[in-house]
Design a protein around this motif. Structure first.
Motif, PDB file in Angstrom:
ATOM      1  N   TYR A 273       0.804  -1.217   0.000  1.00  0.00           N
ATOM      2  CA  TYR A 273       0.000   0.000   0.000  1.00  0.00           C
ATOM      3  C   TYR A 273       0.841   1.274   0.000  1.00  0.00           C
ATOM      4  N   GLN A 274       1.992   1.209   0.614  1.00  0.00           N
ATOM      5  CA  GLN A 274       2.844   2.397   0.635  1.00  0.00           C
ATOM      6  C   GLN A 274       3.468   2.673  -0.729  1.00  0.00           C
ATOM      7  N   GLU A 275       3.801   1.622  -1.459  1.00  0.00           N
ATOM      8  CA  GLU A 275       4.602   1.788  -2.667  1.00  0.00           C
ATOM      9  C   GLU A 275       3.831   1.637  -3.981  1.00  0.00           C
ATOM     10  N   VAL A 276       2.575   1.163  -3.929  1.00  0.00           N
ATOM     11  CA  VAL A 276       1.842   0.942  -5.177  1.00  0.00           C
ATOM     12  C   VAL A 276       1.665   2.254  -5.952  1.00  0.00           C
ATOM     13  N   LYS A 277       1.670   3.378  -5.232  1.00  0.00           N
ATOM     14  CA  LYS A 277       1.533   4.687  -5.893  1.00  0.00           C
ATOM     15  C   LYS A 277       2.730   4.990  -6.795  1.00  0.00           C
ATOM     16  N   SER A 278       3.837   4.302  -6.570  1.00  0.00           N
ATOM     17  CA  SER A 278       5.038   4.529  -7.374  1.00  0.00           C
ATOM     18  C   SER A 278       4.990   3.817  -8.722  1.00  0.00           C
ATOM     19  N   LEU A 279       3.991   2.961  -8.898  1.00  0.00           N
ATOM     20  CA  LEU A 279       3.852   2.233 -10.159  1.00  0.00           C
ATOM     21  C   LEU A 279       3.161   3.093 -11.212  1.00  0.00           C
ATOM     22  N   SER A 280       3.375   2.761 -12.481  1.00  0.00           N
ATOM     23  CA  SER A 280       2.683   3.466 -13.550  1.00  0.00           C
ATOM     24  C   SER A 280       1.192   3.181 -13.472  1.00  0.00           C
ATOM     25  N   LYS A 281       0.388   3.990 -14.134  1.00  0.00           N
ATOM     26  CA  LYS A 281      -1.067   3.845 -14.072  1.00  0.00           C
ATOM     27  C   LYS A 281      -1.504   2.460 -14.530  1.00  0.00           C
ATOM     28  N   GLU A 282      -0.931   1.980 -15.637  1.00  0.00           N
ATOM     29  CA  GLU A 282      -1.309   0.672 -16.175  1.00  0.00           C
ATOM     30  C   GLU A 282      -0.998  -0.450 -15.182  1.00  0.00           C
ATOM     31  N   THR A 283       0.194  -0.384 -14.610  1.00  0.00           N
ATOM     32  CA  THR A 283       0.602  -1.415 -13.655  1.00  0.00           C
ATOM     33  C   THR A 283      -0.213  -1.333 -12.377  1.00  0.00           C
ATOM     34  N   ARG A 284      -0.488  -0.110 -11.932  1.00  0.00           N
ATOM     35  CA  ARG A 284      -1.276   0.089 -10.715  1.00  0.00           C
ATOM     36  C   ARG A 284      -2.684  -0.490 -10.868  1.00  0.00           C
ATOM     37  N   VAL A 285      -3.270  -0.304 -12.039  1.00  0.00           N
ATOM     38  CA  VAL A 285      -4.605  -0.855 -12.312  1.00  0.00           C
ATOM     39  C   VAL A 285      -4.576  -2.375 -12.194  1.00  0.00           C
ATOM     40  N   TYR A 286      -3.530  -3.004 -12.729  1.00  0.00           N
ATOM     41  CA  TYR A 286      -3.404  -4.461 -12.667  1.00  0.00           C
ATOM     42  C   TYR A 286      -3.272  -4.937 -11.222  1.00  0.00           C
ATOM     43  N   ILE A 287      -2.430  -4.264 -10.439  1.00  0.00           N
ATOM     44  CA  ILE A 287      -2.220  -4.661  -9.050  1.00  0.00           C
ATOM     45  C   ILE A 287      -3.492  -4.474  -8.226  1.00  0.00           C
ATOM     46  N   LEU A 288      -4.199  -3.362  -8.446  1.00  0.00           N
ATOM     47  CA  LEU A 288      -5.438  -3.119  -7.704  1.00  0.00           C
ATOM     48  C   LEU A 288      -6.531  -4.107  -8.096  1.00  0.00           C
ATOM     49  N   GLN A 289      -6.475  -4.604  -9.320  1.00  0.00           N
ATOM     50  CA  GLN A 289      -7.407  -5.646  -9.728  1.00  0.00           C
ATOM     51  C   GLN A 289      -7.205  -6.909  -8.900  1.00  0.00           C
ATOM     52  N   LYS A 290      -5.948  -7.183  -8.551  1.00  0.00           N
ATOM     53  CA  LYS A 290      -5.647  -8.322  -7.681  1.00  0.00           C
ATOM     54  C   LYS A 290      -6.316  -8.144  -6.312  1.00  0.00           C
TER      55      LYS A 290
END
Length: 205
Positions: free
Chosen positions: A117-134
């Protein structure tokens, strides 16, 4: 983005998995100590047991490492949650076992969840969407357990909200440990949260 989109110059899938598992383990150790931004790829390579040149044979950027770490954390949570969800024998007791197991898992993985949760904001938008889908998939698993195991049906929105409440209550054990872990033992916390969940489902604890 999927795991396959993290490009590698190496074609041996078994070797890719081995090296990336080493990388994830090393990166997790460093991220826990100093965070994503203060960790260098050279430090990740050293902690993983190979050279910086070897590291870049399996990833392109430091963000790729963070993505692999986040994906690995979600994968571990999903695997362990699936191991305790027995939808073939639905019962209130089984649902309680699922929730209890989830809280125990969140206790074991609280450092990893904090990193997520602390570091997911550092990911690109596309990657962040994939991780949040998980993350949505985790809530879906809990929602399915509630629907299957409850002797009566809840409204769809109530079921979804309850599943997300359980998810966040599990995360809160680590997020707010400075307070809740001073007030409760893990077992006390689980018992109270379980009672709240059961009452919201219309079940007397």
């Amino acid at each position: 983005m999927s795991k396959n989109k993290v490009l590698s110059s190496v074609k041996d899938e078994e070797l890719i998995k081995k090296r990336r598992d080493q990388m994830i383990k090393g990166a997790l150790t460093l991220f826990k100590e100093k965070g994503f931004h203060r960790t260098t790829t050279r430090e990740i390579a050293k902690e993983s047991g190979f050279s910086i040149g070897t590291l870049y044979e399996y990833i392109r950027t430091k963000e790729d490492v963070l993505y692999l770490v986040c994906d690995s954390i979600h994968g571990e949570v999903k695997k362990r949650l699936e191991a305790v969800v027995d939808l073939k024998q639905p019962s209130t007791e089984n649902l309680c076992n699922v929730i209890t197991s989830f809280f125990h898992l969140m206790d074991e993985m609280q450092e990893e969840i904090l990193i997520l949760y602390q570091e997911v904001k550092s990911l690109s938008k596309e990657t962040r969407v994939y991780i949040l889908q998980k993350e949505r998939e985790m809530a879906d698993m809990l929602e399915k357990a509630i629907i299957t195991c409850l002797p009566h049906k809840l409204a769809k929105q109530d079921t979804a909200l309850l599943a997300n409440n359980i998810l966040i209550q599990g995360h809160m054990w680590g997020f707010r440990r400075w307070m809740v872990q001073k007030e409760f033992t893990l077992e006390e916390y689980i018992e109270r949260q379980l009672n709240f969940a059961l009452r919201s489902m219309g079940i007397k604890s």
